[in-house]
Design a protein around this motif. Sequence first.
Motif, short mmCIF file in Angstrom:
data_model
loop_
_atom_site.label_atom_id
_atom_site.label_comp_id
_atom_site.label_asym_id
_atom_site.label_seq_id
_atom_site.Cartn_x
_atom_site.Cartn_y
_atom_site.Cartn_z
N LYS A 30 0.82 -1.21 0.00
CA LYS A 30 0.00 0.00 0.00
C LYS A 30 0.86 1.27 0.00
O LYS A 30 0.49 2.26 -0.62
CB LYS A 30 -0.96 -0.01 1.18
N LEU A 31 2.01 1.24 0.68
CA LEU A 31 2.91 2.39 0.66
C LEU A 31 3.44 2.65 -0.75
O LEU A 31 3.56 3.80 -1.17
CB LEU A 31 4.10 2.15 1.59
N VAL A 32 3.74 1.61 -1.48
CA VAL A 32 4.31 1.75 -2.82
C VAL A 32 3.25 2.10 -3.85
O VAL A 32 3.45 2.97 -4.69
CB VAL A 32 5.07 0.47 -3.23
N THR A 33 2.10 1.41 -3.81
CA THR A 33 1.11 1.56 -4.87
C THR A 33 0.00 2.55 -4.55
O THR A 33 -0.54 3.17 -5.46
CB THR A 33 0.43 0.22 -5.20
N GLU A 60 2.56 -12.77 -2.17
CA GLU A 60 2.08 -12.39 -3.50
C GLU A 60 0.70 -11.76 -3.37
O GLU A 60 -0.15 -12.26 -2.65
CB GLU A 60 2.01 -13.61 -4.40
N PHE A 61 0.51 -10.63 -4.08
CA PHE A 61 -0.74 -9.89 -4.02
C PHE A 61 -1.20 -9.52 -5.42
O PHE A 61 -0.38 -9.25 -6.30
CB PHE A 61 -0.57 -8.59 -3.22
N GLY A 62 -2.52 -9.49 -5.59
CA GLY A 62 -3.12 -8.96 -6.81
C GLY A 62 -3.55 -7.54 -6.55
O GLY A 62 -3.75 -7.12 -5.41
N ILE A 63 -3.68 -6.76 -7.59
CA ILE A 63 -4.14 -5.37 -7.47
C ILE A 63 -5.62 -5.35 -7.84
O ILE A 63 -6.00 -5.81 -8.90
CB ILE A 63 -3.34 -4.43 -8.38
N GLU A 65 -7.41 -2.51 -8.02
CA GLU A 65 -7.68 -1.27 -8.76
C GLU A 65 -6.40 -0.87 -9.47
O GLU A 65 -5.32 -1.36 -9.15
CB GLU A 65 -8.19 -0.16 -7.85
N GLN A 66 -6.49 0.00 -10.45
CA GLN A 66 -5.32 0.40 -11.23
C GLN A 66 -4.39 1.27 -10.40
O GLN A 66 -4.83 2.18 -9.70
CB GLN A 66 -5.75 1.18 -12.47
N PRO A 67 -3.07 1.00 -10.46
CA PRO A 67 -2.11 1.87 -9.76
C PRO A 67 -1.97 3.19 -10.50
O PRO A 67 -2.35 3.29 -11.68
CB PRO A 67 -0.80 1.07 -9.84
N PRO A 68 -1.41 4.20 -9.84
CA PRO A 68 -1.16 5.47 -10.54
C PRO A 68 -0.26 5.23 -11.75
O PRO A 68 0.55 4.30 -11.75
CB PRO A 68 -0.44 6.32 -9.48
N LYS A 69 -0.37 6.07 -12.77
CA LYS A 69 0.40 5.87 -13.99
C LYS A 69 1.89 5.91 -13.79
O LYS A 69 2.64 5.32 -14.54
CB LYS A 69 -0.02 6.91 -15.04
N ASP A 70 2.39 6.59 -12.76
CA ASP A 70 3.83 6.69 -12.54
C ASP A 70 4.38 5.60 -11.64
O ASP A 70 5.51 5.66 -11.19
CB ASP A 70 4.20 8.06 -11.99
N PHE A 71 3.60 4.53 -11.37
CA PHE A 71 4.04 3.47 -10.45
C PHE A 71 5.32 2.81 -10.97
O PHE A 71 6.28 2.68 -10.27
CB PHE A 71 2.93 2.42 -10.27
N ALA A 72 5.32 2.37 -12.22
CA ALA A 72 6.50 1.70 -12.78
C ALA A 72 7.38 2.74 -13.47
O ALA A 72 7.03 3.27 -14.50
CB ALA A 72 6.08 0.63 -13.77
N LYS A 73 8.50 3.04 -12.87
CA LYS A 73 9.40 4.05 -13.43
C LYS A 73 10.58 3.37 -14.07
O LYS A 73 11.06 2.40 -13.68
CB LYS A 73 9.86 5.00 -12.35
#
Length: 73
Positions: A30-33, A60-63, A65-73
């Motif tokens: 939750k802190l990251v996403t 292992e976790f599923g998401i 809802e969609q993460p913010p667009k800048d999650f994967a940098k």
Amino acid sequence: MPKYQVEEMNGDEVAASHVVTAEDAESAVKLVTGVSISAKDTLREHWLRVVDETKGTVHEFGITEQPPKDFAK
């Protein structure tokens, strides 16, 4: 507090990786996403692997809802 390595996964490939300090694996995600998570759904292509660096355990976790667009940098 323990350190966790949170890896955003696309299938079997790591798309992004972060190290955070949190109370537990779920809190680390939750802190990251900043999004809701659930136990990993094995059919999802996009999921998160969380390694407790102190205990060496893997979560292992599923998401859900969609993460913010800048999650994967």
